[in-house]
Design an enzyme around this catalytic site. Structure first.
Site, PDB file in Angstrom:
ATOM      1  N   VAL A 160       0.837  -1.258   0.128  1.00 38.32           N
ATOM      2  CA  VAL A 160       0.069   0.079  -0.104  1.00 38.32           C
ATOM      3  C   VAL A 160       0.929   1.431   0.064  1.00 38.32           C
ATOM      4  CG1 VAL A 160      -2.275  -0.878   0.831  1.00 38.32           C
ATOM      5  CG2 VAL A 160      -0.261  -0.342   2.567  1.00 38.32           C
TER       6      VAL A 160
ATOM      7  N   GLY B 298       2.064  -4.836   8.678  1.00 41.42           N
ATOM      8  CA  GLY B 298       3.186  -5.574   7.888  1.00 41.42           C
ATOM      9  C   GLY B 298       4.239  -4.716   7.301  1.00 41.42           C
TER      10      GLY B 298
ATOM     11  N   GLU C 220       5.323   5.063   7.220  1.00 36.89           N
ATOM     12  CA  GLU C 220       6.328   5.417   6.424  1.00 36.89           C
ATOM     13  C   GLU C 220       7.318   6.623   6.873  1.00 36.89           C
ATOM     14  OE1 GLU C 220       6.593   3.766   3.522  1.00 36.89           O
ATOM     15  OE2 GLU C 220       4.819   2.610   3.990  1.00 36.89           O
TER      16      GLU C 220
HETATM   17 ZN    ZN Z   1       7.461  -0.696   5.670  1.00 38.86          ZN
END
Ligand code: ZN
Length: 172
Positions: A48, A105, A149
């Site tokens: 994603v 994850g 992120e």
């Molecule tokens: Zn990552």
């Protein structure tokens, strides 16, 4: 062939990534890196989002797949409808005091999943891929992605803060 996604012991994942000088954002060099990130992300069915260190660049850039917006809208994620969104030199703000344990994850920590406590809401200010300043507020999955992120850009992996880590081979 898209760039290989480096795995958890790669030193680049533990570095503090560098800001991209704003005047360099539209340069061929940075634009090529952004494209490599999008290609690497698209090569992963379950991806994603991706951060630049995950393909070997210690730069403060992450890309959120258009798939994410389909998932959040409850639409078919296989239908390409939303563009990928690029965040350069992102700065998190307005992290909600309310935190929730979320399943997580990572493309660089294959097969391992766990729960991470994340702010339910977060805002990111960054440059987009054209060098324009953008601010985007998010909740749920997108807020989680912003935090995951940004951690990558600071050399932090989700396994550093996760609980109930387990290895799941989804292909079995
Ligand atoms: Zn990552």
């Amino acid at each position: 062939m898209s760039k290989e996604i480096v795995q958890k012991d790669a030193p680049v994942l533990r570095k503090l990534a560098k800001n991209v000088p704003s005047e360099d954002i539209t340069s061929p060099k940075i634009q090529k890196i952004i494209q490599e990130m999008k290609d690497a992300l698209a090569s992963q069915d379950d991806g994603v989002a991706i951060a630049a260190p995950q393909i070997g660049y210690d730069l403060r850039i992450f890309v959120v797949s258009g798939k994410t917006f389909a998932i959040m809208n409850g639409e078919d994620e296989k239908v390409v409808k939303y563009p990928d969104v690029v965040f350069i030199n992102p700065v998190l703000s307005k992290l909600s005091r309310k935190k929730v344990w979320m399943e997580e994850g990572c493309l660089s920590v294959r097969k391992v999943y766990g729960k991470v406590r994340r702010s339910e809401k977060a805002t990111v200010t960054a440059y987009d891929q054209t060098g324009k300043k953008i601010t985007r507020g998010a909740s749920g999955l997108l807020a989680q992605i912003f935090q995951h992120e940004t951690d990558h850009l600071d050399g932090v992996l989700f396994i550093d803060k996760a609980k109930e880590l387990e290895e799941i081979d989804i292909n079995k």
